[in-house]
Write an enzyme that holds these catalytic residues in place. Structure first.
Site, PDB file in Angstrom:
ATOM      1  N   GLU A 160       0.877  -1.316   0.080  1.00 12.80           N
ATOM      2  CA  GLU A 160       0.281   0.043   0.107  1.00 12.80           C
ATOM      3  C   GLU A 160       0.801   1.168   0.010  1.00 12.80           C
ATOM      4  O   GLU A 160       0.588   2.099  -0.639  1.00 12.80           O
ATOM      5  CB  GLU A 160      -0.830  -0.055   1.081  1.00 12.80           C
ATOM      6  CG  GLU A 160      -1.863  -1.174   1.201  1.00 12.80           C
ATOM      7  CD  GLU A 160      -2.794  -1.378   0.086  1.00 12.80           C
ATOM      8  OE1 GLU A 160      -2.809  -2.480  -0.270  1.00 12.80           O
ATOM      9  OE2 GLU A 160      -3.218  -0.718  -0.733  1.00 12.80           O
ATOM     10  N   HIS A 176     -12.285  -8.508  -5.420  1.00 10.57           N
ATOM     11  CA  HIS A 176     -11.956  -7.704  -6.624  1.00 10.57           C
ATOM     12  C   HIS A 176     -13.203  -7.710  -7.390  1.00 10.57           C
ATOM     13  O   HIS A 176     -13.633  -7.081  -8.298  1.00 10.57           O
ATOM     14  CB  HIS A 176     -10.929  -8.026  -7.265  1.00 10.57           C
ATOM     15  CG  HIS A 176      -9.588  -7.637  -6.411  1.00 10.57           C
ATOM     16  ND1 HIS A 176      -9.335  -8.387  -5.328  1.00 10.57           N
ATOM     17  CD2 HIS A 176      -8.721  -6.591  -6.674  1.00 10.57           C
ATOM     18  CE1 HIS A 176      -8.161  -7.859  -4.776  1.00 10.57           C
ATOM     19  NE2 HIS A 176      -7.779  -6.633  -5.681  1.00 10.57           N
TER      20      HIS A 176
HETATM   21  O1  LIG Z   1      -5.822  -6.261  -3.545  1.00 10.09           O
HETATM   22  C1  LIG Z   1      -4.634  -6.310  -3.353  1.00 10.09           C
HETATM   23  C2  LIG Z   1      -4.132  -5.045  -2.398  1.00 10.09           C
HETATM   24  C3  LIG Z   1      -5.098  -4.172  -2.508  1.00 10.09           C
HETATM   25  C4  LIG Z   1      -4.783  -2.819  -3.564  1.00 10.09           C
HETATM   26  O2  LIG Z   1      -3.782  -2.237  -3.129  1.00 10.09           O
HETATM   27  O3  LIG Z   1      -4.152  -3.306  -4.791  1.00 10.09           O
HETATM   28  C5  LIG Z   1      -5.826  -1.809  -3.805  1.00 10.09           C
HETATM   29  C6  LIG Z   1      -7.180  -2.587  -4.408  1.00 10.09           C
HETATM   30  C7  LIG Z   1      -8.302  -1.783  -4.513  1.00 10.09           C
HETATM   31  C8  LIG Z   1      -8.524  -0.902  -5.634  1.00 10.09           C
HETATM   32  C9  LIG Z   1      -9.564  -0.255  -5.742  1.00 10.09           C
HETATM   33  C10 LIG Z   1     -10.299   0.107  -4.542  1.00 10.09           C
HETATM   34  C11 LIG Z   1     -10.071  -0.548  -3.261  1.00 10.09           C
HETATM   35  C12 LIG Z   1      -8.900  -1.357  -3.457  1.00 10.09           C
HETATM   36  N1  LIG Z   1      -5.510  -0.952  -4.942  1.00 10.09           N
HETATM   37  C13 LIG Z   1      -5.131   0.397  -4.393  1.00 10.09           C
HETATM   38  O4  LIG Z   1      -5.267   0.533  -3.530  1.00 10.09           O
HETATM   39  C14 LIG Z   1      -4.745   1.158  -5.762  1.00 10.09           C
HETATM   40  C15 LIG Z   1      -3.724   2.251  -5.620  1.00 10.09           C
HETATM   41  C16 LIG Z   1      -3.534   3.173  -6.549  1.00 10.09           C
HETATM   42  C17 LIG Z   1      -3.714   2.983  -7.583  1.00 10.09           C
HETATM   43  C18 LIG Z   1      -4.688   1.775  -7.930  1.00 10.09           C
HETATM   44  C19 LIG Z   1      -5.199   0.844  -7.110  1.00 10.09           C
HETATM   45  N2  LIG Z   1      -3.585  -7.010  -3.547  1.00 10.09           N
HETATM   46  C20 LIG Z   1      -3.946  -8.360  -4.377  1.00 10.09           C
HETATM   47  C21 LIG Z   1      -2.923  -9.407  -4.879  1.00 10.09           C
HETATM   48  C22 LIG Z   1      -1.457  -8.895  -4.278  1.00 10.09           C
HETATM   49  C23 LIG Z   1      -0.802  -8.220  -5.092  1.00 10.09           C
HETATM   50  N3  LIG Z   1       0.570  -8.193  -4.525  1.00 10.09           N
HETATM   51  C24 LIG Z   1       0.600  -8.537  -3.254  1.00 10.09           C
HETATM   52  C25 LIG Z   1       1.296  -8.604  -2.275  1.00 10.09           C
HETATM   53  C26 LIG Z   1       0.921  -9.277  -1.031  1.00 10.09           C
HETATM   54  C27 LIG Z   1      -0.206  -9.807  -0.846  1.00 10.09           C
HETATM   55  C28 LIG Z   1      -1.378  -9.642  -1.926  1.00 10.09           C
HETATM   56  C29 LIG Z   1      -0.866  -9.162  -3.140  1.00 10.09           C
HETATM   57  C30 LIG Z   1      -5.153  -9.355  -3.647  1.00 10.09           C
HETATM   58  O5  LIG Z   1      -5.136  -8.934  -2.494  1.00 10.09           O
HETATM   59  O6  LIG Z   1      -5.563 -10.162  -4.224  1.00 10.09           O
HETATM   60 ZN   LIG Z   2      -2.286  -2.547  -4.864  1.00 10.89          ZN
END
Ligand SMILES: O=C(CCC(O)(O)[C@H](Cc1ccccc1)NC(=O)c1ccccc1)N[C@@H](Cc1c[nH]c2ccccc12)C(=O)O
Ligand SMILES: [Zn+2]
Length: 548
Positions: A307, A436
């Site tokens: 994050e 997601h």
């Molecule tokens: O979903 C996430 C972390 C959340 C996020 O940081 O990607 C988040 C998702 C999100 C998007 C939109 C609204 C709410 C949540 N994305 C962002 O915060 C974000 C920030 C900047 C630009 C685009 C998205 N990780 C994925 C897989 C993953 C990738 N790398 C990792 C490392 C450790 C653990 C998991 C993962 C998962 O959990 O399946």
């Molecule tokens: Zn992310």
């Protein structure tokens, strides 16, 4: 992004107004590439182009309903009372080694989340597809893929997956053999699939939580970060300070005061929140926030780095016009989120921060370390690939409410070589059990991220003058590597991602080679381990399910 409906409508009105004004210019003929690109982004307003505000209301309300179901979901177990996904169910899935207990939690979560979403999700898809037509796209999937500005994008990711599959097949065969030793081989279907609830993760997307069942050389050194963190009384704030320290060591700015004041870093006790971690840019060059129900575990420490990696990207493009304050493509934002963890997790770095006493140099410890990394980075690849294969086929209409779950498990069996431990029907909606899908967050970005982060790691380590094997490289304290990374970050989405890739690696394409090279020593060892195994699995799901 769960704004109230009327703010969604207000935003859409603004976007439409701006797009109309921009369309009065012949911007396709502009000489200046940057200005031309900016105008293209002003007119490309996605769902907001619709003239039917009912569709926008439906999209906004249905997403709020779906994420509401997800954040309220709970499973009641006679032994432990009623638990939500974070932290209760996640703790059990991470630590339990009881086939039955894992099954109760795995099935219970799907009953409490996805199963309740099916009808709403169908309406959600219909509303998005209807609205996106006003922007000239055939369906929502085509709109989402357009962010990669690559006509061959779908084929490119399939080619990358096929290049990486042999490595995954060897890892899968080794893990299957070890899990059969643990749970008894008659709990495993003849087809070669592994039951989906045994991986230490609710979605079988990353497997490092069952590393203790898989250690190649128990006598050699391996790192248990969670235990060390508890031993050293890590608290949540310290986890964020450790991550901030890493980014500052390569020359990035510290987190702003607004970050520390406005972030939500622990689960509130007074209300239900969407606990799935996220990072937010308030586009005022100062207010950046993380929202995370942080607990003190290794997984969570990696997510903290993830994050904060998003926040560092925000900080590095805050000087740009707002429409360029995005990742070069969504996979780049996720790749930036993960890149430092390739250094952070090395034994070298664990020693630097006092989570490991001695840095082992023997090859057995090397294999131990590489296996642990593969349990996250290689295990993830088919999962990262298949989520949007399913969703793109739903948006295209090839998959619909009558076969949502059938196609989901076809993909899970075919690409991940895992199968459901209990019978599944179209009463279930297992895609909805993964954040997601209700959260409507595209997923191919993570597959792209897991490929490009190794390309960048290889380039940044070269820039840092690293002489160790790639998997032992730690860019901590190296501002040359940080400057190289910043060159790319500062571009935001002002240039096509191929230019951003070239800024770091000198190449203009995605390539699986750095990832394969990183794990090469492990692949040799896995092939040795699997000599007597029938690696692989049948393309279709098992017809019968072993019951405990
Ligand atoms: O979903 C996430 C972390 C959340 C996020 O940081 O990607 C988040 C998702 C999100 C998007 C939109 C609204 C709410 C949540 N994305 C962002 O915060 C974000 C920030 C900047 C630009 C685009 C998205 N990780 C994925 C897989 C993953 C990738 N790398 C990792 C490392 C450790 C653990 C998991 C993962 C998962 O959990 O399946
Ligand atoms: Zn992310």
């Amino acid at each position: 992004v769960h704004m109230t409906t009327n703010s969604t409508l207000q935003m859409a009105e603004f976007d439409k107004e701006a797009a109309k004004n921009a369309s009065t210019f012949a911007h396709d003929g502009f000489g200046n590439a940057t200005l031309k690109r900016l105008f293209k982004k002003i007119v490309n307003i996605g769902f907001a182009a619709t003239n039917d505000s009912e569709q926008l209301k439906a999209i906004s309300n249905l997403e709020a309903d779906l994420t509401g179901i997800y954040s309220k979901g709970k499973v009641c177990l006679e032994s432990k009372g009623c638990l939500q996904l974070e932290p209760g169910l996640t703790d059990i899935i991470t630590n339990s080694r009881s086939y039955e207990e894992l099954l109760a939690v795995w099935k219970g979560w799907r009953d409490a989340s996805g199963k309740l979403m099916r009808t709403k999700y169908t309406d959600f898809v219909k509303a998005m597809n209807a609205a996106i037509k006003f922007s000239g796209f055939n369906d929502t999937g085509e709109y989402w893929r357009s962010w990669y500005e690559t006509p061959t994008f779908e084929q490119d990711v399939r080619t990358l997956f096929e290049e990486l599959e042999p490595l995954y097949v060897e890892l899968h065969a080794y893990v299957r053999k070890r899990l059969k030793e643990k749970y008894g081989k008659d709990m495993f279907p003849e087809t070669g699939h592994i039951p989906a609830h045994l991986f230490g993760n609710m979605w079988a997307q990353q497997w490092s939580n069952i590393y203790d069942l898989l250690v190649p050389f128990p006598g050699a050194s391996s790192v248990d970060i969670t235990a060390k963190m508890k031993e050293q009384n890590y608290n949540v704030t310290h986890m964020y300070r450790v991550a901030e320290d890493f980014f500052m060591s390569i020359g990035m700015e510290k987190m702003t005061d607004a970050f520390w004041q406005n972030s939500m870093l622990v689960k509130p006790t007074d209300r239900d929140v969407v606990c799935h971690a996220s990072a937010w840019d308030f586009y005022d060059e100062n207010d950046f926030r993380i929202k995370q129900c942080t607990s003190v575990t290794e997984d969570q420490l990696l997510t903290v780095h993830h994050e904060m990696g998003h926040i560092v990207y925000y900080q590095n493009y805050k000087h740009l016009p707002r429409l360029f304050r995005r990742g070069a493509n969504p996979g780049f934002h996720e790749g930036m989120a993960d890149i430092v963890s390739l250094s952070f997790q090395t034994p070298e770095h664990m020693k630097v921060i006092g989570l490991l006493d001695e840095v082992p140099q023997d090859s057995d410890s090397d294999i131990n370390f590489l296996l642990k990394m593969a349990l996250d980075k290689v295990a993830f690849l088919p999962f990262g690939y298949l989520i949007d294969q399913w969703r793109w086929s739903v948006f295209r209409g090839d998959t619909n409410s009558s076969n949502y779950n059938q196609h989901w498990w076809d993909l899970r069996c075919r690409f991940q070589g895992i199968s459901s431990p209990v019978k599944r029907t179209e009463e279930d909606f297992d895609p909805g059990a993964k954040y997601h899908i209700p959260g409507n967050t595209p997923y191919i970005r993570y597959f792209v991220s897991f490929v490009v982060q190794f390309q960048w790691h290889e380039a940044l380590c070269r820039e840092a003058g690293n002489t160790r094997p790639l998997h032992r490289c730690d860019i901590y304290n190296n501002t040359n590597a940080g400057n190289k990374l910043r060159e790319m970050l500062r571009m935001g989405s002002s240039k096509p991602w191929q230019d951003a890739m070239e800024a770091i690696t000198g190449q203009r394409t995605m390539s699986a080679k750095p990832l394969v090279n990183y794990f090469d020593p492990l692949l040799k060892w896995l092939k040795e381990q699997n000599k007597e195994e029938n690696t692989g699995w049948s393309a279709s799901c098992p017809s019968s399910i072993p019951t405990p």
